[in-house]
Scaffold this motif. Sequence first.
Motif, PDB file in Angstrom:
ATOM      1  N   TRP A  49       0.827  -1.209   0.000  1.00 32.75           N
ATOM      2  CA  TRP A  49       0.000   0.000   0.000  1.00 32.75           C
ATOM      3  C   TRP A  49       0.863   1.262   0.000  1.00 32.75           C
ATOM      4  N   ASN A  50       0.617   2.133  -0.967  1.00 27.71           N
ATOM      5  CA  ASN A  50       1.137   3.498  -0.913  1.00 27.71           C
ATOM      6  C   ASN A  50       0.203   4.277   0.001  1.00 27.71           C
ATOM      7  N   GLN A  76       4.543   2.269   0.936  1.00 25.57           N
ATOM      8  CA  GLN A  76       5.297   3.316   0.240  1.00 25.57           C
ATOM      9  C   GLN A  76       4.763   4.667   0.727  1.00 25.57           C
ATOM     10  N   HIS A 156       9.372   2.016  -4.329  1.00 25.52           N
ATOM     11  CA  HIS A 156       8.624   3.174  -4.825  1.00 25.52           C
ATOM     12  C   HIS A 156       9.461   3.736  -5.967  1.00 25.52           C
ATOM     13  N   ASP A 190       4.790   0.560  -5.478  1.00 24.80           N
ATOM     14  CA  ASP A 190       4.285   1.554  -6.423  1.00 24.80           C
ATOM     15  C   ASP A 190       5.348   1.754  -7.490  1.00 24.80           C
ATOM     16  N   ARG A 221      -7.018  -1.316  -8.854  1.00 25.66           N
ATOM     17  CA  ARG A 221      -5.774  -0.605  -8.564  1.00 25.66           C
ATOM     18  C   ARG A 221      -5.827   0.828  -9.094  1.00 25.66           C
ATOM     19  N   ASP A 230       0.475   0.113  -9.139  1.00 28.35           N
ATOM     20  CA  ASP A 230       0.934  -0.802  -8.092  1.00 28.35           C
ATOM     21  C   ASP A 230       0.930  -2.239  -8.619  1.00 28.35           C
ATOM     22  N   HIS A 252      -4.039   5.630  -3.226  1.00 31.42           N
ATOM     23  CA  HIS A 252      -3.833   4.294  -3.777  1.00 31.42           C
ATOM     24  C   HIS A 252      -4.680   3.309  -2.988  1.00 31.42           C
TER      25      HIS A 252
END
Length: 281
Positions: A49-50, A76, A156, A190, A221, A230, A252
Motif C-alpha cells: 500500500w502506498n 510506500q 517506490h 508503487d 488498482r 501498483d 492508492h
Amino acid sequence: MAKKTYSVRYVAGQPVERIFPPLAFSRLGQALPPGEPLPGSKLLRVMVWNIYKQQRADWLSVLQGFGKDAQLVLLQEAQTTPELVRFATSNYLATDQVPALIFPQHPSGVMTLSAAHPVYCCPLREREPLLRLAKSALVTVYPLYDGQLMMVVNIHAVNFSLGVDVYSKQLGPIGEQILNHQGPVIMAGDFNAWSRQRITALYRFADRMTLREVKFLDDQRRRAFGRPLDFVFYRGLKVTEASVLVTQASDHNPLLVEFEPHKRTDKTVPETKIVGIPHAG
C-alpha cells in the motif's frame, strides 16, 4: 556530497537502529545468519500500500483492519509518525524504513513491517532527475518454515523523468540481488508504470528475473493514463488469493495477496507471456 543511504529499524523496546547497505551481496544466501522463520506454515499474507504520507483520515483503521493479519506489510510514502511507529512496533517484530524524503519532523519512504526479523537488509535510493526528489527501495530476506530464504523487495519507483533511463537504473541493483538469490522472491510496491515505455521496461525486467505478476480479478488498482501503478511480482510461491481493497484512506488502494510457499524454488519462466501493452484510457 551525496547523502548516505541507510534504513532505520524500529523494534519494540529497543533503540532505533541505522542499517547501511552491505558491502557486497554476490554470495547472498550462502553466509546469512540463522533466524526465526515468518510465522505460518501454510499461508503467507502480504499487504502492499502506498499510504500517501498518512495525509487522509482512516489510514490507521485500514492498517488495523487488514494489516494486522498479514505477516508482511509493504508501505510506500510512509512517514514515521508516532501513530505509525506505534502500530508497527505493537503488531510486528521488526519494521524497516528507507528515508527518501526528509521532512522537518518525520522522514518518508518505503517501509516494510514483518512478523520476523530479517536476516539481510539492503536499503536503496534513486534521485529523480527533474524534481531532484529521492525514491527508495528496500531489499530484505526472511527465513521460511521449510528452511528456504525469501527475498522481499519493497519499491517506490521514480516518477518524474524523461525516458526510462533513470527508471531502469533504479531497477538495476535490485535485479543484481534477485539474480544472486536462490529462494522465493516477492517484489511489490508503487512502480509508477504510467507510460508505455515504463511498463514495457518493468515487464522486461520481471521476465529477466523469472518473476510472475499477481493478477487481480476485480482490478481496482490506482491508475494513471489507464495503466495501473501498483504491482506484485513473485517467484517460488503459489498465489492462493489476491484482492484490491477500495478505500478513501489514500490515493492508492491496498493490494492484499495470499501466498503458499512451494517446497522447492520455482525459477521457471512465467507461464503467461506479455504479448502487448494496452493503450491508455
